[in-house]
Design an enzyme around this catalytic site. Structure first.
Site, PDB file in Angstrom:
ATOM      1  N   MET A  20      44.449  39.572  41.758  1.00  0.00           N
ATOM      2  CA  MET A  20      45.815  40.093  41.789  1.00  0.00           C
ATOM      3  C   MET A  20      45.917  41.537  41.327  1.00  0.00           C
ATOM      4  O   MET A  20      47.016  42.031  41.084  1.00  0.00           O
ATOM      5  CB  MET A  20      46.724  39.218  40.918  1.00  0.00           C
ATOM      6  CG  MET A  20      47.146  37.925  41.576  1.00  0.00           C
ATOM      7  SD  MET A  20      48.051  38.208  43.095  1.00  0.00           S
ATOM      8  CE  MET A  20      49.470  39.089  42.478  1.00  0.00           C
ATOM      9  N   ASP A 131      44.210  30.152  34.270  1.00  0.00           N
ATOM     10  CA  ASP A 131      42.888  30.662  34.669  1.00  0.00           C
ATOM     11  C   ASP A 131      42.073  31.034  33.431  1.00  0.00           C
ATOM     12  O   ASP A 131      41.427  32.075  33.385  1.00  0.00           O
ATOM     13  CB  ASP A 131      43.050  31.871  35.582  1.00  0.00           C
ATOM     14  CG  ASP A 131      41.755  32.189  36.350  1.00  0.00           C
ATOM     15  OD1 ASP A 131      40.914  31.282  36.469  1.00  0.00           O
ATOM     16  OD2 ASP A 131      41.599  33.330  36.809  1.00  0.00           O
TER      17      ASP A 131
END
Length: 842
Positions: A20, A131
């Site tokens: 990202m 994550d």
């Protein structure tokens, strides 16, 4: 973007790139501080949803203010680029720290408490990280934890642009419900945190799979590996915390990070209060080899321990290896006719003698450059052996009839490989290995020099030169003289011996132009009948064998490329093994190239790099297939190329591979000495000629190319094990196939000799297959390296030239160092294990 300024941030360097965002190190010119800028990747700029998601991430993290969470300073959009200004953390990721050295239990608990506090803070604000893994946890210069990258976080209550059902985390760290696409909450982070905690202590993951499907199955259905297997003396409290964090059912896990953090703090207090003895201090201080990330295996895995153990078979191999080394030394003289080739005239002496010959024949070589090539003469050793026997063959070599230095003296200094070939405007002189003249030639000239000699004068002159230079009396020889009108004044005189010498025609040639000698040579040439017979016999077998080798190599290359392409993943290209092996192949090709001009060198270098790159892609596929077939057998090789020379697997490979290499050379020399006793044995000295031609301390070429044979052996063995379930067949079939490739180098016609040669290669192949199956790829690789080096050392010593004796000594020292390094690694492992055992008992 490096060097540019966006807003008031000057970009200094790129730090990394994730799913990202792209992260840069930058200078805040207003506040004069170093920060990190996280940009939306270029390929996502067109997506408004991704921009909103990117800003949502920043909004979520900006609500957090904790010393163990990376701080967000600002959110900006400049020149159509969205980026977040974050705290710059100077340090390393937890994964990088684990790759350097394992983390002690006490330090791991300290880190775990800080990670727990960071998660507690995030969960209290409704943020789930999703994550958590060792790549997203930093350790700064103050040894403080910083949890990074909330790029996959979900902010409850905001727009749900990140779907909670998407399995976007890393598989090995993901909770079962996350893999199944279920509801994700704080307990999912706790599971991932448990995986990180297990990894900190063992340098490996609690669940293991060779591919994504296997990893998913392991997380969903298998229990985590017991940590006591890796740390026998770990406290029961720690085991309880770890097992509870890794419960598959979220209801059975810690329900909040606060509960987990509380238990960790209590464990930290109890660990600090526990007294430490001197033995425990030594045991904890002793370095332990860590896992190679490519395989995910650990030194303490039961299969690795079993695979790298030293057993009764190791003792037997040590005894056989020592006996093999002794046999190789004892039988080399009997097995190799080349041992008679004692180089009394090294290259520098040959170059000097060639100049002396030119001056003696009243020629001028001023301003010309010299270049020497060691090569075989026209003497056919196979003919000598067939007609006169092996002892006469040895005498022919010893007397200097089989080899010579071909010295070219030219304007450019280029090497003329073609024989016969005399460079225009230069000289071609042959000097045997004892320093005696074999042939002298300079090109004929357009006009004769001096008064032309009569036939009688020319014959007398040539006979006198032959007597002085060759100690040859031409009485009884058939003589022929031919006068040439073009070029003018040329007389060609030829003497042919009526009696064969070593089964060859002895021919003395002398060319005189005017009163000047332009050619003088004494050569032994095989008869036309023998040449025709040879071409119809051994050459056919040789060419067939070479074709088999080429086809086998081509099939191996194609197999590797097919595996790589069909795998639909280019991750194997990142492996160290294919990179190291392709570099070795490239270096080997460069060392093989014998070039004199800059153009030729550049061309050879370009060709070597191209072939090296082809090998890289091929080896990537081959090693990927071997990794899938039997991961354990590649573990030692992965440790070796990673430079972990003290690892248990490397120690086992060094010892077993080196000893097996000595054994193989002993087998070859012993049986080759037996072959040489059989009438009809066809000897060869091409290998020794290559060693002398290459010069001392040039062993990179043969050592580099053994990797091809090792890979082919591994592929054949793995295929045999898949096809044949019976252990004995899986051992014998590859051992029977590999000698076919070996025998391609044997130019023999006698059936008995061929059978002995096949037996020799079969026994060597049997040792190779056994070593690969018992100790892995690295041990087989070292077997081939050591056998090549030891063979080269013995051959070099037989030359008896000081430089080659030095080469032999250095190679023997290198082999001794490999064995010493293996013994040191083994003893080191045993000491560490003993310290741990004593510490646990105390």
């Amino acid at each position: 973007m490096i060097g540019t300024t966006i807003s008031h941030y000057k970009i200094l360097e790129k730090l990394g790139e994730g799913g990202m965002g792209v992260v840069y190190k930058a200078q805040d010119t207003k506040l004069d501080r170093i920060v990190a800028l996280k940009f939306l990747p270029h390929y996502l700029h067109a997506s408004e949803d991704e921009k909103v998601r990117f800003l949502q991430e920043a909004k979520a993290v900006a609500t957090l203010n904790h010393p163990n969470i990376c701080v967000i300073h600002d959110i900006k959009e400049e020149e159509g680029k969205n980026f977040i200004v974050m705290e710059f953390v100077e340090g390393m990721t937890l994964r990088e720290k684990l790759s350097q050295a394992p983390i002690a239990v006490k330090e791991a608990v300290t880190y775990a408490v800080q990670i727990g506090e960071a998660l507690e803070e995030a969960h209290s604000k409704g943020i789930v990280h999703r994550d958590i893994k060792s790549d997203n946890i930093m350790v700064n210069k103050k040894n403080q934890i910083k949890v990074m990258d909330f790029g996959l976080a979900k902010l409850k209550g905001a727009l749900k642009l990140t779907k909670t059902t998407s399995t976007v985390g890393t598989l090995g760290y993901m909770a079962p419900e996350q893999i199944q696409g279920g509801e994700i909450d704080a307990r999912s982070d706790i599971f991932s945190f448990g995986v990180v905690l297990f990894e900190m202590l063992t340098s490996r993951l609690p669940f293991r799979g060779e591919h994504e499907a296997a990893m998913m199955y392991s997380v969903l259905n298998e229990e985590p590996q017991p940590i006591q297997k890796y740390i026998p003396d770990i406290s029961s409290e720690f085991v309880h915390i770890l097992n509870r964090a890794l419960e598959k059912d979220p209801e059975n896990r810690y329900q909040t990070a606060a509960d987990l953090r509380s238990d960790l703090k209590r464990l930290k207090r109890d660990t600090a209060a526990k007294p430490h003895s001197a033995l425990s201090t030594l045991a904890s201080a002793a370095p332990v080899d860590t896992t190679v990330s490519e395989s995910g295996l650990s030194e303490s895995d039961p299969e690795i321990v079993q695979f790298t153990s030293f057993t009764k078979a190791s003792i037997s191999l040590a005894v056989l290896g020592i006996l093999g080394a002794l046999a190789a030394g004892l039988f080399y003289h009997k097995s190799a006719v080349g041992s008679e080739l004692k180089l009394q005239c090294p290259e520098v002496v040959a170059l000097s003698k060639a100049r002396e010959v030119v001056a003696e024949f009243r020629a001028d070589a001023t301003g010309l450059k010299s270049n020497a090539t060691f090569r075989a003469t026209f003497l056919d050793l196979n003919l000598v052996s067939s007609k006169a026997g092996i002892e006469e063959t040895r005498r022919a070599i010893r007397d200097g009839n089989a080899t010579c230095w071909k010295v070219d003296i030219t304007k450019s200094g280029e090497r003329y490989k073609n024989i016969p070939c005399c460079p225009l405007g230069g000289f071609s002189i042959w000097i045997d290995h004892r320093g005696r003249l074999v042939s002298y030639e300079t090109p004929v000239r357009d006009s004769a020099t001096g008064t032309a000699l009569t036939n009688e004068q020319a014959i007398a002159f040539a006979q006198e030169v032959a007597r002085r230079k060759f100690a040859l009396d031409t009485t009884g020889y058939d003589m022929e003289i031919v006068r040439r009108s073009s070029p003018p004044g040329l007389a060609e005189i030829t003497w042919r011996n009526r009696d064969p010498v070593f089964g060859h025609k002895e021919i003395l040639r002398a060319n005189i132009q005017g009163s000047k000698l332009i050619k003088l040579s004494r050569l032994l040439e095989p008869t036309e009948e023998w040449r025709e017979k040879k071409n119809q016999g051994s050459d056919a077998l040789w060419n067939a064998g070479r074709a088999v080798v080429v086809l086998a190599s081509f099939a191996t290359f194609v197999f590797g490329l097919v595996v790589l392409i069909r795998g639909k993943s280019w991750n194997p290209l990142r492996g160290r093994l294919p990179m190291v092996t392709s570099i070795l192949i490239t270096i080997g090709l460069l060392f093989e190239a014998q070039t004199a001009s800059v153009f030729d060198f550049v061309f050879d270098a370009f060709f070597s790099v191209i072939l090296g790159f082809t090998c890289f892609t091929t080896f990537a596929g081959l090693f990927e297939w071997l990794r899938i077939s039997n991961l354990v057998r590649l573990y030692g090789a992965e440790q070796l190329v990673a430079g972990r020379l003290s690892a248990r697997a490397v120690a086992a490979s060094l010892i077993h591979g080196s000893l097996a290499g000595l054994l193989c050379v002993g087998i070859e020399k012993s049986l080759k000495s037996l072959m040489s006793m059989v009438p009809g044995y066809l000897p060869s000295i091409s290998e020794l000629i290559g060693i002398i031609e290459s010069g001392p301390l040039v062993s990179a070429y043969p050592v580099a190319f053994v990797i091809l044979l090792v890979v082919e052996t591994a592929v054949v063995v793995e295929l045999a094990e898949k096809l044949f379930r019976k252990r004995i067949l899986a051992l014998l079939i590859p051992a029977l196939l590999l000698p076919i490739l070996f025998l391609a180098t044997e130019r023999q016609e006698n059936l008995t000799v061929l059978l002995i040669g096949f037996l020799s290669r079969f026994l060597i192949a049997l040792v190779m297959v056994y070593i690969y199956r018992s100790y892995g790829f690295a041990a087989t690789w070292l077997l081939m390296i050591v056998s090549t080096l030891f063979d080269l050392a013995i051959s070099s010593r037989s030359v008896q030239d000081p430089s080659f004796v030095f080469q032999s000594n250095m190679l023997l020292v290198l082999i001794a160092l490999l064995l010493t390094l293996g013994a040191w690694g083994y003893m080191r492992t045993r000491v560490i294990q003993s310290l741990k055992t004593l510490n646990s008992e105390q």
